[in-house]
Enzyme design. Sequence first.
Site, PDB file in Angstrom:
ATOM      1  CE  LYS A   1      36.940  39.105  43.285  1.00  0.00           C
ATOM      2  NZ  LYS A   1      35.942  39.694  42.409  1.00  0.00           N
TER       3      LYS A   1
ATOM      4  CG  HIS B   1      38.999  35.645  38.986  1.00  0.00           C
ATOM      5  ND1 HIS B   1      38.642  36.916  38.610  1.00  0.00           N
ATOM      6  CD2 HIS B   1      38.122  35.257  39.938  1.00  0.00           C
ATOM      7  CE1 HIS B   1      37.582  37.281  39.327  1.00  0.00           C
ATOM      8  NE2 HIS B   1      37.249  36.291  40.139  1.00  0.00           N
TER       9      HIS B   1
ATOM     10  CD  GLU C   1      34.089  33.304  39.715  1.00  0.00           C
ATOM     11  OE1 GLU C   1      33.671  33.314  40.862  1.00  0.00           O
ATOM     12  OE2 GLU C   1      35.016  34.022  39.324  1.00  0.00           O
TER      13      GLU C   1
ATOM     14  N   GLY D   1      33.403  36.362  46.473  1.00  0.00           N
ATOM     15  CA  GLY D   1      34.327  37.504  46.490  1.00  0.00           C
ATOM     16  C   GLY D   1      33.945  38.462  47.606  1.00  0.00           C
TER      17      GLY D   1
HETATM   18  P1  PGA Z   1      32.017  38.656  43.869  1.00  0.00           P
HETATM   19  O1  PGA Z   1      33.338  38.005  43.267  1.00  0.00           O
HETATM   20  O2  PGA Z   1      31.413  37.637  44.810  1.00  0.00           O
HETATM   21  O3  PGA Z   1      32.470  39.888  44.577  1.00  0.00           O
HETATM   22  O4  PGA Z   1      31.120  38.944  42.708  1.00  0.00           O
HETATM   23  C1  PGA Z   1      33.342  36.661  42.859  1.00  0.00           C
HETATM   24  C2  PGA Z   1      34.616  36.374  42.124  1.00  0.00           C
HETATM   25  O5  PGA Z   1      35.097  37.246  41.380  1.00  0.00           O
HETATM   26  O6  PGA Z   1      35.198  35.286  42.282  1.00  0.00           O
END
Ligand code: PGA
Length: 264
Positions: free
Chosen positions: A11, A94, A166, A236
Amino acid sequence: MRKKIIIANWKMHLNVSQSSILVHRLQERIEKHNNVDVVLAPSLLALQPLSLQIDRHKFKLAAQNCHWQDEGAFTGEVSATMLRDLAHFIIVGHSERRHIFGETDDEIAKKVAAVVRNGITPVLCIGETAAERKAGETKQVLHDQLSVGLKNLTADDVSRMVIAYEPVWAISTSHHGHHAEPHLVEQAVATIRHNIAELYGGETEGLLSVLYGGSVEPDTTKGYLEINGVDGLLVGGASLNYEQFSQIVAMAHDSAGGGEENHG
Ligand code: PGA
């Protein structure tokens, strides 16, 4: 058997030197695996330096977003054409792009098409919000996001792409101890695979890779990887920690049948 895929979505974290340090640490811990694609999605700025640093037997690179045109007057944007020699994968749609930046399914469909046109593998993210799940709309939301998001592609294009399930309500929630139960993920992944089979045929569905993403941590990795129809994970928060991410990769390696490969 479909290859396992583990994607680290950094990110908007880590500048270029921090990214380089993390890659250095991961490179020491992660073995070469022919049966697992380990994919790093750093900031756009870090893609180029990391492409020179990574051991290509261990890692591939992904961009987190792109524009749908190949070039033009689009201030601040980067095209899939520009990412062609840098990224094997591009994440598209996303939930943060959809919900914070207002990306629509139609824009996402154009981006997915641009990624395919430029010979890069799209990772299309789909998933319902908490309110949609509560209202019993999960299946419909997944169907709509797939049918619109993939509308510009042929069955052959779809067979070579990646879809990440997701659920929006399970992203970045691990600090609250909140995770999606594997049986809910299994239902959603079955829905996704069923939709693909209906839209593009069973052969395409059998070749397509489906990942799970949302608060994946070492403790929950095995449970998600054992789900029928899940080929890997989009990670993430835990991907910013080299210990945790290397553990997740090691578990993916074990689930893919283990065995170090030295000739890839
Ligand atoms: P996270 O993010 O593992 O921090 O929940 C996953 C993503 O947004 O792809």
